[in-house]
Design a protein around this motif. Sequence first.
Motif, PDB file in Angstrom:
ATOM      1  N   PRO A   1       0.819  -1.217   0.000  1.00  0.00           N
ATOM      2  CA  PRO A   1       0.000   0.000   0.000  1.00  0.00           C
ATOM      3  C   PRO A   1       0.854   1.268   0.000  1.00  0.00           C
ATOM      4  O   PRO A   1       1.845   1.371   0.730  1.00  0.00           O
ATOM      5  CB  PRO A   1      -0.809  -0.116   1.298  1.00  0.00           C
ATOM      6  CG  PRO A   1      -0.861  -1.583   1.574  1.00  0.00           C
ATOM      7  CD  PRO A   1       0.441  -2.137   1.084  1.00  0.00           C
ATOM      8  N   ASN A   2       0.472   2.228  -0.833  1.00  0.00           N
ATOM      9  CA  ASN A   2       1.245   3.470  -0.966  1.00  0.00           C
ATOM     10  C   ASN A   2       1.387   4.221   0.350  1.00  0.00           C
ATOM     11  O   ASN A   2       2.360   4.934   0.585  1.00  0.00           O
ATOM     12  CB  ASN A   2       0.573   4.386  -1.984  1.00  0.00           C
ATOM     13  CG  ASN A   2      -0.833   4.792  -1.545  1.00  0.00           C
ATOM     14  OD1 ASN A   2      -1.587   4.002  -0.988  1.00  0.00           O
ATOM     15  ND2 ASN A   2      -1.194   6.040  -1.785  1.00  0.00           N
ATOM     16  N   ALA A   3       0.395   4.081   1.230  1.00  0.00           N
ATOM     17  CA  ALA A   3       0.388   4.832   2.490  1.00  0.00           C
ATOM     18  C   ALA A   3       1.122   4.108   3.611  1.00  0.00           C
ATOM     19  O   ALA A   3       1.165   4.609   4.745  1.00  0.00           O
ATOM     20  CB  ALA A   3      -1.061   5.105   2.912  1.00  0.00           C
ATOM     21  N   TYR A   4       1.695   2.960   3.331  1.00  0.00           N
ATOM     22  CA  TYR A   4       2.359   2.183   4.372  1.00  0.00           C
ATOM     23  C   TYR A   4       3.528   2.972   4.970  1.00  0.00           C
ATOM     24  O   TYR A   4       4.378   3.496   4.254  1.00  0.00           O
ATOM     25  CB  TYR A   4       2.887   0.875   3.784  1.00  0.00           C
ATOM     26  CG  TYR A   4       2.882  -0.301   4.736  1.00  0.00           C
ATOM     27  CD1 TYR A   4       2.997  -0.135   6.110  1.00  0.00           C
ATOM     28  CD2 TYR A   4       2.770  -1.596   4.264  1.00  0.00           C
ATOM     29  CE1 TYR A   4       2.991  -1.209   6.969  1.00  0.00           C
ATOM     30  CE2 TYR A   4       2.760  -2.686   5.108  1.00  0.00           C
ATOM     31  CZ  TYR A   4       2.874  -2.489   6.466  1.00  0.00           C
ATOM     32  OH  TYR A   4       2.878  -3.558   7.316  1.00  0.00           O
ATOM     33  N   VAL A   5       3.566   3.082   6.301  1.00  0.00           N
ATOM     34  CA  VAL A   5       4.760   3.546   7.004  1.00  0.00           C
ATOM     35  C   VAL A   5       5.700   2.349   7.022  1.00  0.00           C
ATOM     36  O   VAL A   5       5.522   1.411   7.800  1.00  0.00           O
ATOM     37  CB  VAL A   5       4.432   4.036   8.424  1.00  0.00           C
ATOM     38  CG1 VAL A   5       5.701   4.327   9.198  1.00  0.00           C
ATOM     39  CG2 VAL A   5       3.554   5.279   8.362  1.00  0.00           C
ATOM     40  N   TRP A   6       6.691   2.388   6.163  1.00  0.00           N
ATOM     41  CA  TRP A   6       7.504   1.197   5.913  1.00  0.00           C
ATOM     42  C   TRP A   6       8.939   1.615   5.585  1.00  0.00           C
ATOM     43  O   TRP A   6       9.206   2.200   4.551  1.00  0.00           O
ATOM     44  CB  TRP A   6       6.912   0.392   4.745  1.00  0.00           C
ATOM     45  CG  TRP A   6       7.724  -0.787   4.339  1.00  0.00           C
ATOM     46  CD1 TRP A   6       8.558  -1.535   5.125  1.00  0.00           C
ATOM     47  CD2 TRP A   6       7.787  -1.368   3.031  1.00  0.00           C
ATOM     48  NE1 TRP A   6       9.127  -2.549   4.405  1.00  0.00           N
ATOM     49  CE2 TRP A   6       8.669  -2.474   3.117  1.00  0.00           C
ATOM     50  CE3 TRP A   6       7.182  -1.083   1.826  1.00  0.00           C
ATOM     51  CZ2 TRP A   6       8.971  -3.285   2.022  1.00  0.00           C
ATOM     52  CZ3 TRP A   6       7.473  -1.886   0.733  1.00  0.00           C
ATOM     53  CH2 TRP A   6       8.351  -2.975   0.834  1.00  0.00           C
ATOM     54  N   THR A   7       9.868   1.325   6.478  1.00  0.00           N
ATOM     55  CA  THR A   7      11.275   1.607   6.213  1.00  0.00           C
ATOM     56  C   THR A   7      12.151   0.806   7.163  1.00  0.00           C
ATOM     57  O   THR A   7      11.736   0.442   8.266  1.00  0.00           O
ATOM     58  CB  THR A   7      11.582   3.115   6.369  1.00  0.00           C
ATOM     59  OG1 THR A   7      12.927   3.376   5.965  1.00  0.00           O
ATOM     60  CG2 THR A   7      11.396   3.566   7.813  1.00  0.00           C
TER      61      THR A   7
END
Length: 409
Positions: free
Chosen positions: A177-183
């Motif tokens: 998902p584009n809105a994922y807080v992911w890093t």
Amino acid sequence: MKAKSIHYLHMYTRLAVCVIMFVSIHAHAQTDTSQYGKGLTRNMIEGGKYQGFLFTDVKGIRLQFNGYVQVDFIHDFMEMTNIHAFQPSTIPVPSSAEGNTAFSIRQSRFAFTAYGAPDARGRALKAVLEFDLWGSLSGAPRLRHAYIQHGKWTFGQYWSNFMDGDNWPNIMDYWGPNAYVWTRQVQLRFTQQLSSSMTFSVSAEQPGGDLSIPDTWSNRTIYPDVTAAFQKDFGDKNESHVRLAGLLHPMDYKNGDKEKKTSIGGAFNLSGNINVQKDNDIKFQFAYGSGYAKYSEDISGEGYDAYGGVNDKSVKNISMLATWLYYDHFWTKSLGSTIGWGYLQLNTPQFSMPAVGTIKSTNYGSFNTTYYFTNYFKIAGEVLYGIRKDTDNKTGDNLRGQFSAFFKF
């Protein structure tokens, strides 16, 4: 000559014996606890919740190897810059009808995990090195995770404490998902179990801002990011959870007058995984704040933490709303589907950023059906749709079809 032949015979014999001993003695087949295909979900994979092969156990250190091979066959009906993952921010505005087909093995990955004997106080010790093949178009290895866990402490590169690493929707697209807080962040993290169902964690993570600034300005890395999170587990076997995380994100820079400055970004992230029935999971995220685009799956690295113009003395933080909702369902033991949507919005129209080429919002939607042949092998068909809108209110979109085959080991 005869002695030399005997020497080589002995050498090859020892080599063959070593190989046989390595395979037959030190290699133990993995165990799998999957139910209704859930052992092969994206959540299980990203969380490292499946075992691999234990191939050595020497001097109190057990070394495990695991990973998977994934092959993706992708067709875009419209133009998209990122041809291997569905990233709405890379959709041209306006749209172009130039489609593209891509075959890829770049999602494949492998990992080494070392387990050390507990120390004198009984604290567990673990170290992980994980790579995927995302390093180049031809599939060069790229480091994903490199961290050490000692009791309650984590040292190294791992999922940021600001993200929820335990609510992945069961998708095949790499980006998600584009809105994922992911890093992934190099960090120092402390985790405390408050009760059998509640956990608190706090971390100091690698410094650095993702700024849009003039060429006469410069980035600095002085103060680390700070995060804190509470997670509450509940339901049958604690399969469900709700998590609330907070972030302080210092962004250090020098302006055109060479003045050293710091702008503080901040955000919260409410997320969770709700197991509503045995075969149904609702997964969600709602994040809001300013100056935290560095943590965004879709726009990280594009300069959307904060903006400074040529005539400015300091940057202004860019606010961002990032939310998504997904539903995972298993129709039978061997068949499952996932559907959901993500939405990301920036307050860029409030700044003097260029109207053309500056993102205002992105959307991401997907639906798939996955068939599980065994506990180790699955295939899936996925349809994805994305929209990008710029600050001049012009839009671009793309429709993608993807077929994937996946085998874990």
